[in-house]
Design a protein around this motif. Structure first.
Motif, PDB file in Angstrom:
ATOM      1  N   GLU A 104       0.792  -1.226   0.000  1.00  0.00           N
ATOM      2  CA  GLU A 104       0.000   0.000   0.000  1.00  0.00           C
ATOM      3  C   GLU A 104       0.829   1.283   0.000  1.00  0.00           C
ATOM      4  O   GLU A 104       0.385   2.303  -0.506  1.00  0.00           O
ATOM      5  CB  GLU A 104      -0.933   0.010   1.221  1.00  0.00           C
ATOM      6  CG  GLU A 104      -1.940  -1.114   1.195  1.00  0.00           C
ATOM      7  CD  GLU A 104      -2.989  -0.979   2.280  1.00  0.00           C
ATOM      8  OE1 GLU A 104      -3.364   0.160   2.616  1.00  0.00           O
ATOM      9  OE2 GLU A 104      -3.432  -2.016   2.791  1.00  0.00           O
ATOM     10  N   VAL A 105       2.028   1.230   0.601  1.00  0.00           N
ATOM     11  CA  VAL A 105       2.836   2.437   0.803  1.00  0.00           C
ATOM     12  C   VAL A 105       4.249   2.209   0.283  1.00  0.00           C
ATOM     13  O   VAL A 105       4.920   1.258   0.688  1.00  0.00           O
ATOM     14  CB  VAL A 105       2.872   2.807   2.304  1.00  0.00           C
ATOM     15  CG1 VAL A 105       3.769   4.012   2.541  1.00  0.00           C
ATOM     16  CG2 VAL A 105       1.464   3.062   2.827  1.00  0.00           C
ATOM     17  N   ALA A 106       4.712   3.099  -0.601  1.00  0.00           N
ATOM     18  CA  ALA A 106       6.062   2.992  -1.146  1.00  0.00           C
ATOM     19  C   ALA A 106       7.093   3.684  -0.257  1.00  0.00           C
ATOM     20  O   ALA A 106       8.210   3.198  -0.114  1.00  0.00           O
ATOM     21  CB  ALA A 106       6.112   3.590  -2.549  1.00  0.00           C
ATOM     22  N   GLU A 107       6.717   4.835   0.323  1.00  0.00           N
ATOM     23  CA  GLU A 107       7.658   5.622   1.127  1.00  0.00           C
ATOM     24  C   GLU A 107       6.916   6.306   2.264  1.00  0.00           C
ATOM     25  O   GLU A 107       5.729   6.620   2.143  1.00  0.00           O
ATOM     26  CB  GLU A 107       8.324   6.721   0.282  1.00  0.00           C
ATOM     27  CG  GLU A 107       9.112   6.227  -0.892  1.00  0.00           C
ATOM     28  CD  GLU A 107       9.555   7.370  -1.806  1.00  0.00           C
ATOM     29  OE1 GLU A 107      10.325   7.077  -2.715  1.00  0.00           O
ATOM     30  OE2 GLU A 107       9.118   8.533  -1.633  1.00  0.00           O
ATOM     31  N   VAL A 108       7.660   6.574   3.336  1.00  0.00           N
ATOM     32  CA  VAL A 108       7.144   7.311   4.485  1.00  0.00           C
ATOM     33  C   VAL A 108       8.043   8.521   4.707  1.00  0.00           C
ATOM     34  O   VAL A 108       9.269   8.384   4.684  1.00  0.00           O
ATOM     35  CB  VAL A 108       7.138   6.427   5.755  1.00  0.00           C
ATOM     36  CG1 VAL A 108       6.674   7.219   6.963  1.00  0.00           C
ATOM     37  CG2 VAL A 108       6.286   5.188   5.549  1.00  0.00           C
ATOM     38  N   HIS A 109       7.433   9.684   4.900  1.00  0.00           N
ATOM     39  CA  HIS A 109       8.188  10.926   5.104  1.00  0.00           C
ATOM     40  C   HIS A 109       7.569  11.731   6.246  1.00  0.00           C
ATOM     41  O   HIS A 109       6.358  11.665   6.474  1.00  0.00           O
ATOM     42  CB  HIS A 109       8.148  11.805   3.846  1.00  0.00           C
ATOM     43  CG  HIS A 109       8.646  11.131   2.622  1.00  0.00           C
ATOM     44  ND1 HIS A 109       9.977  11.028   2.327  1.00  0.00           N
ATOM     45  CD2 HIS A 109       7.984  10.500   1.616  1.00  0.00           C
ATOM     46  CE1 HIS A 109      10.121  10.380   1.179  1.00  0.00           C
ATOM     47  NE2 HIS A 109       8.927  10.049   0.733  1.00  0.00           N
ATOM     48  N   TRP A 110       8.390  12.511   6.925  1.00  0.00           N
ATOM     49  CA  TRP A 110       7.932  13.543   7.853  1.00  0.00           C
ATOM     50  C   TRP A 110       8.294  14.861   7.193  1.00  0.00           C
ATOM     51  O   TRP A 110       9.473  15.157   6.999  1.00  0.00           O
ATOM     52  CB  TRP A 110       8.615  13.410   9.212  1.00  0.00           C
ATOM     53  CG  TRP A 110       8.206  12.170   9.949  1.00  0.00           C
ATOM     54  CD1 TRP A 110       8.878  10.983   9.983  1.00  0.00           C
ATOM     55  CD2 TRP A 110       7.039  11.994  10.748  1.00  0.00           C
ATOM     56  NE1 TRP A 110       8.189  10.083  10.752  1.00  0.00           N
ATOM     57  CE2 TRP A 110       7.055  10.671  11.247  1.00  0.00           C
ATOM     58  CE3 TRP A 110       5.970  12.821  11.109  1.00  0.00           C
ATOM     59  CZ2 TRP A 110       6.061  10.157  12.067  1.00  0.00           C
ATOM     60  CZ3 TRP A 110       4.976  12.314  11.924  1.00  0.00           C
ATOM     61  CH2 TRP A 110       5.023  11.002  12.406  1.00  0.00           C
ATOM     62  N   MET A 111       7.305  15.671   6.786  1.00  0.00           N
ATOM     63  CA  MET A 111       7.566  16.884   6.012  1.00  0.00           C
ATOM     64  C   MET A 111       7.032  18.129   6.697  1.00  0.00           C
ATOM     65  O   MET A 111       5.955  18.114   7.302  1.00  0.00           O
ATOM     66  CB  MET A 111       6.919  16.784   4.627  1.00  0.00           C
ATOM     67  CG  MET A 111       7.522  15.753   3.729  1.00  0.00           C
ATOM     68  SD  MET A 111       6.784  15.914   2.071  1.00  0.00           S
ATOM     69  CE  MET A 111       7.583  14.560   1.238  1.00  0.00           C
ATOM     70  N   THR A 112       7.774  19.204   6.522  1.00  0.00           N
ATOM     71  CA  THR A 112       7.305  20.524   6.932  1.00  0.00           C
ATOM     72  C   THR A 112       6.341  21.042   5.864  1.00  0.00           C
ATOM     73  O   THR A 112       6.291  20.502   4.744  1.00  0.00           O
ATOM     74  CB  THR A 112       8.469  21.512   7.064  1.00  0.00           C
ATOM     75  OG1 THR A 112       9.056  21.691   5.757  1.00  0.00           O
ATOM     76  CG2 THR A 112       9.522  21.023   8.053  1.00  0.00           C
ATOM     77  N   SER A 113       5.624  22.103   6.181  1.00  0.00           N
ATOM     78  CA  SER A 113       4.720  22.681   5.180  1.00  0.00           C
ATOM     79  C   SER A 113       5.505  23.156   3.960  1.00  0.00           C
ATOM     80  O   SER A 113       5.044  22.995   2.832  1.00  0.00           O
ATOM     81  CB  SER A 113       3.904  23.825   5.780  1.00  0.00           C
ATOM     82  OG  SER A 113       4.756  24.837   6.276  1.00  0.00           O
ATOM     83  N   GLY A 114       6.698  23.706   4.175  1.00  0.00           N
ATOM     84  CA  GLY A 114       7.525  24.154   3.059  1.00  0.00           C
ATOM     85  C   GLY A 114       7.953  23.009   2.157  1.00  0.00           C
ATOM     86  O   GLY A 114       7.961  23.138   0.934  1.00  0.00           O
ATOM     87  N   GLN A 115       8.305  21.882   2.754  1.00  0.00           N
ATOM     88  CA  GLN A 115       8.678  20.714   1.959  1.00  0.00           C
ATOM     89  C   GLN A 115       7.486  20.189   1.162  1.00  0.00           C
ATOM     90  O   GLN A 115       7.635  19.805  -0.001  1.00  0.00           O
ATOM     91  CB  GLN A 115       9.235  19.612   2.866  1.00  0.00           C
ATOM     92  CG  GLN A 115      10.595  19.954   3.445  1.00  0.00           C
ATOM     93  CD  GLN A 115      11.012  18.986   4.539  1.00  0.00           C
ATOM     94  OE1 GLN A 115      10.192  18.523   5.342  1.00  0.00           O
ATOM     95  NE2 GLN A 115      12.300  18.684   4.581  1.00  0.00           N
ATOM     96  N   ILE A 116       6.320  20.180   1.783  1.00  0.00           N
ATOM     97  CA  ILE A 116       5.121  19.715   1.068  1.00  0.00           C
ATOM     98  C   ILE A 116       4.835  20.622  -0.116  1.00  0.00           C
ATOM     99  O   ILE A 116       4.541  20.145  -1.215  1.00  0.00           O
ATOM    100  CB  ILE A 116       3.915  19.646   2.026  1.00  0.00           C
ATOM    101  CG1 ILE A 116       4.135  18.550   3.076  1.00  0.00           C
ATOM    102  CG2 ILE A 116       2.614  19.404   1.247  1.00  0.00           C
ATOM    103  CD1 ILE A 116       3.143  18.573   4.226  1.00  0.00           C
ATOM    104  N   LYS A 117       4.947  21.928   0.082  1.00  0.00           N
ATOM    105  CA  LYS A 117       4.649  22.874  -1.000  1.00  0.00           C
ATOM    106  C   LYS A 117       5.588  22.708  -2.195  1.00  0.00           C
ATOM    107  O   LYS A 117       5.233  23.056  -3.312  1.00  0.00           O
ATOM    108  CB  LYS A 117       4.715  24.302  -0.478  1.00  0.00           C
ATOM    109  CG  LYS A 117       3.549  24.648   0.413  1.00  0.00           C
ATOM    110  CD  LYS A 117       3.657  26.065   0.908  1.00  0.00           C
ATOM    111  CE  LYS A 117       2.494  26.409   1.812  1.00  0.00           C
ATOM    112  NZ  LYS A 117       2.553  27.788   2.281  1.00  0.00           N
ATOM    113  N   MET A 118       6.770  22.160  -1.972  1.00  0.00           N
ATOM    114  CA  MET A 118       7.732  21.975  -3.069  1.00  0.00           C
ATOM    115  C   MET A 118       7.460  20.696  -3.869  1.00  0.00           C
ATOM    116  O   MET A 118       8.019  20.517  -4.944  1.00  0.00           O
ATOM    117  CB  MET A 118       9.161  21.953  -2.523  1.00  0.00           C
ATOM    118  CG  MET A 118       9.591  23.292  -1.972  1.00  0.00           C
ATOM    119  SD  MET A 118      11.291  23.412  -1.323  1.00  0.00           S
ATOM    120  CE  MET A 118      11.952  21.801  -1.368  1.00  0.00           C
TER     121      MET A 118
END
Length: 144
Positions: A104-118
């Motif tokens: 179901e899941v290829a990768e797991v990340h912990w992201m800041t809002s800035g990282q998500i926006k990129m």
């Protein structure tokens, strides 16, 4: 924007909103599920007879082998294909690391809002959710 559920389709889903150190838990979907390779928050379908909270706990266990505690509903949305989503702020023990179920899941990340926006390859609800937090429409209780 939040929309009333009773006027739209019948398929329902739940989304886990999990923060750690002002970062949001983000997954990349595996290539074998709908919307393959897209970034999104973890979650899935609410099965017949399940509460939102039960479905949330089950989905987090299935996708990431984690036990979460549902805290509160923080947002509702409707996907472009008519699925009704309930977004639940959830707690995860700080010592627990999510482990992706490769089906179901290829990768797991912990992201800041800035990282998500990129990022570019996301389900449309993810940037909408981040914008709703930053505009003050959603209160998640942590700086983001």
């Amino acid at each position: 924007m939040t929309k009333p559920f009773q006027k739209i389709g019948k398929k329902r889903g739940v989304v886990g909103v999990i923060f750690r150190d002002e970062r949001l838990l983000i997954i990349r979907r595996s290539l074998t599920v709908p919307a393959p390779g897209k970034l999104c928050l973890p979650g899935g379908t609410i099965e017949k007879g399940e509460t939102e909270e039960f479905a949330l706990v089950r989905e987090m266990q299935e996708e990431l082998a984690i036990d979460v505690t549902p805290v509160r509903l923080c947002w509702r949305s409707i996907t472009p294909w008519g699925t009704l989503l309930s977004w639940w702020l959830s707690e995860l023990d700080p010592d627990v690391l999510p482990v992706a179920n490769p089906e179901e899941v290829a990768e797991v990340h912990w992201m800041t809002s800035g990282q998500i926006k990129m990022q570019r390859n996301m389900l449309p609800s993810l940037p909408q959710f981040v914008e709703a937090i930053q505009s003050g429409e959603i209160d998640v209780g942590v700086p983001f």
